[in-house]
Motif scaffolding. Sequence first.
Motif, short mmCIF file in Angstrom:
data_model
loop_
_atom_site.label_atom_id
_atom_site.label_comp_id
_atom_site.label_asym_id
_atom_site.label_seq_id
_atom_site.Cartn_x
_atom_site.Cartn_y
_atom_site.Cartn_z
N THR A 95 49.71 -74.25 -26.88
CA THR A 95 50.88 -73.39 -26.98
C THR A 95 51.20 -72.74 -25.65
OG1 THR A 95 49.59 -71.42 -27.59
CG2 THR A 95 50.30 -72.88 -29.38
N GLU A 96 52.42 -72.20 -25.56
CA GLU A 96 52.85 -71.42 -24.40
C GLU A 96 52.64 -69.95 -24.75
OE1 GLU A 96 56.96 -70.45 -21.90
OE2 GLU A 96 56.76 -72.35 -22.95
N VAL A 97 51.76 -69.27 -24.00
CA VAL A 97 51.30 -67.94 -24.40
C VAL A 97 51.87 -66.85 -23.50
CG1 VAL A 97 49.28 -66.46 -24.73
CG2 VAL A 97 49.17 -68.89 -25.34
N THR A 98 52.38 -65.80 -24.14
CA THR A 98 52.80 -64.59 -23.44
C THR A 98 51.89 -63.45 -23.87
OG1 THR A 98 55.12 -65.26 -23.30
CG2 THR A 98 54.66 -62.91 -23.11
N GLY A 99 51.29 -62.76 -22.92
CA GLY A 99 50.43 -61.62 -23.22
C GLY A 99 51.12 -60.32 -22.89
N VAL A 100 50.95 -59.32 -23.74
CA VAL A 100 51.50 -57.99 -23.51
C VAL A 100 50.34 -57.03 -23.26
CG1 VAL A 100 52.92 -56.11 -24.43
CG2 VAL A 100 53.44 -58.50 -25.04
N CYS A 101 50.40 -56.30 -22.14
CA CYS A 101 49.31 -55.40 -21.78
C CYS A 101 49.84 -54.33 -20.82
CB CYS A 101 48.17 -56.17 -21.11
SG CYS A 101 48.67 -57.02 -19.60
N GLY A 102 48.96 -53.43 -20.40
CA GLY A 102 49.32 -52.40 -19.44
C GLY A 102 49.27 -52.91 -18.02
N THR A 103 49.76 -52.08 -17.09
CA THR A 103 49.87 -52.47 -15.69
C THR A 103 48.54 -52.93 -15.10
OG1 THR A 103 51.65 -50.86 -15.42
CG2 THR A 103 50.63 -51.70 -13.41
N GLY A 104 47.48 -52.19 -15.38
CA GLY A 104 46.18 -52.49 -14.79
C GLY A 104 45.55 -53.77 -15.29
N SER A 105 46.09 -54.36 -16.34
CA SER A 105 45.49 -55.56 -16.92
C SER A 105 46.32 -56.82 -16.69
CB SER A 105 45.30 -55.37 -18.44
OG SER A 105 44.46 -54.27 -18.72
N VAL A 106 47.46 -56.70 -16.03
CA VAL A 106 48.36 -57.84 -15.86
C VAL A 106 47.66 -59.01 -15.17
CG1 VAL A 106 50.43 -58.65 -14.66
CG2 VAL A 106 50.49 -56.49 -15.93
N ASP A 107 46.99 -58.75 -14.06
CA ASP A 107 46.33 -59.83 -13.32
C ASP A 107 45.23 -60.48 -14.14
OD1 ASP A 107 47.99 -59.42 -11.18
OD2 ASP A 107 46.56 -58.21 -10.04
N MET A 108 44.47 -59.67 -14.87
CA MET A 108 43.38 -60.21 -15.68
C MET A 108 43.91 -61.11 -16.79
SD MET A 108 41.76 -59.80 -18.87
CE MET A 108 41.92 -58.09 -19.41
N VAL A 109 44.94 -60.67 -17.50
CA VAL A 109 45.50 -61.46 -18.59
C VAL A 109 46.08 -62.77 -18.06
CG1 VAL A 109 47.29 -61.52 -20.38
CG2 VAL A 109 45.90 -59.46 -20.06
N SER A 110 46.68 -62.72 -16.89
CA SER A 110 47.18 -63.95 -16.26
C SER A 110 46.03 -64.88 -15.89
CB SER A 110 48.00 -63.61 -15.02
OG SER A 110 48.46 -64.78 -14.38
N ILE A 148 53.73 -59.62 -19.95
CA ILE A 148 54.68 -58.51 -20.03
C ILE A 148 53.92 -57.20 -19.89
CG2 ILE A 148 56.32 -57.28 -21.50
CD1 ILE A 148 56.98 -59.96 -22.82
N ASP A 149 54.31 -56.39 -18.93
CA ASP A 149 53.75 -55.05 -18.74
C ASP A 149 54.53 -54.11 -19.66
OD1 ASP A 149 53.04 -52.50 -17.95
OD2 ASP A 149 53.18 -52.92 -15.80
N TYR A 150 53.88 -53.63 -20.71
CA TYR A 150 54.59 -52.85 -21.70
C TYR A 150 55.10 -51.52 -21.16
CZ TYR A 150 50.44 -49.90 -22.46
OH TYR A 150 49.38 -49.03 -22.30
N THR A 151 54.57 -51.07 -20.02
CA THR A 151 55.07 -49.82 -19.42
C THR A 151 56.41 -50.03 -18.72
OG1 THR A 151 53.96 -50.10 -17.27
CG2 THR A 151 52.68 -49.08 -19.05
N LYS A 152 56.77 -51.29 -18.51
CA LYS A 152 58.02 -51.61 -17.81
C LYS A 152 59.03 -52.33 -18.70
CE LYS A 152 55.60 -52.04 -13.36
NZ LYS A 152 55.29 -52.95 -12.23
N ASP A 153 58.54 -53.15 -19.62
CA ASP A 153 59.42 -53.95 -20.47
C ASP A 153 58.96 -53.90 -21.92
OD1 ASP A 153 61.17 -55.27 -18.37
OD2 ASP A 153 59.19 -55.93 -17.69
N ASP A 154 59.94 -54.01 -22.82
CA ASP A 154 59.68 -54.00 -24.26
C ASP A 154 60.02 -55.39 -24.80
OD1 ASP A 154 59.70 -53.71 -27.01
OD2 ASP A 154 60.68 -51.76 -26.99
N PHE A 155 59.00 -56.10 -25.28
CA PHE A 155 59.24 -57.48 -25.73
C PHE A 155 60.20 -57.55 -26.91
CE2 PHE A 155 55.73 -56.38 -28.61
CZ PHE A 155 56.08 -57.02 -29.78
#
Length: 355
Positions: free
Chosen positions: A203-218, A226-233
């Motif tokens: 599947t094609e996966v999109t992860g939603v998390c906070g700013t500090g976790s963006v690099d890890m989730v990627s 998606i950084d939930y502090t900046k964008d709302d999915f």
Amino acid sequence: MAIDQVDPPLATQPPTVAASMLTADSRLSTTMKAIVQDSYGPPASVLRIQDVAKPLVSDGEVLVRVHAASIHTGDFILARGLPYFLRFMTGVRKPKLRIPGTDVAGTVEAVGKDVTLLQVGDEVFGWCTGAFAEYASATEDHFVRKPANLTFEQASAVGVSATTALQLLRDQGKLQPGQTVLINGAAGGLGTFAVQIAKTFGTEVTGVCGTGSVDMVSSIGADHVIDYTKDDFTKGSERYDFILDNVGNHSLAATRGALTPNGTVQPNGGGHSAGRWIGSMGGVIKTALSSKIERRQLGPSIKTQNGKDLVALKALVESGKVTPVIDSTFPLSRAPEALGHVGEGHARGTVVITM
């Protein structure tokens, strides 16, 4: 707060010692250090380290010398004893199980006479009761040999969270190659497994998390983050075939709005607390009722730990497709602090207790 719901491990039978199966070292002491809990409350107030009797093994059980035990959100909830309705299952005035913890990795120290799949010296991981201790025992079907490419700390994390993620994606979501999947709460213990397991389905996966976790989730395989502090999915233009919502920070209607016409959403115990008596159960009940009306919304599910899924997860780990993400490790003496850290809800990956 997301709650991993699992059936309690199988109760052990009255112990009888198969003395000939014990290693010489295990005979030297009949006690061990363990975290014990005799009342409900904040982990720092109700958990303490104490010398207790070492578990004995019945005919079909194995005794494991614990090297690491992981913590999930349910451990924090059980320590506090909130919401109150849970106490009808865990103990009204105090916990029925004095030593907390379920997810464990270690070395087989002793085996009962009916054990055929494991032997003394095997490195294993799995689940049991009383994992926050130097030794733990359970029937042999609770354990699987540890993958050689994992440390004990990593192996201990493959328990409630990984099993829950697998069952929600495979059994509830019925993921298929080419689908688009969104994991809300992708940085937590369950979320990090969900991102990786979803990728194994093609599947094609999109992860939603906070700013500090963006690099890890990627880094663990998410195609988009998606950084939930900046964008709302729920307000974006993207639509998803399946959404696993571990957070519950949006209304069910808003979350469904981010689905494709035939997409489905799986709420996973999140949502706003309804107080000290029923907690998030109000949200779970609402989810169950609305799932009868909304075809795109799946109802609550019961997740169970079992040997078959442990074997499936072991295969994913050995192939390099899934790697446990460890937030931090704490020694046994700091277990109350470790549970408090998990309870804050900001752990990136899994928190582990080491012996």
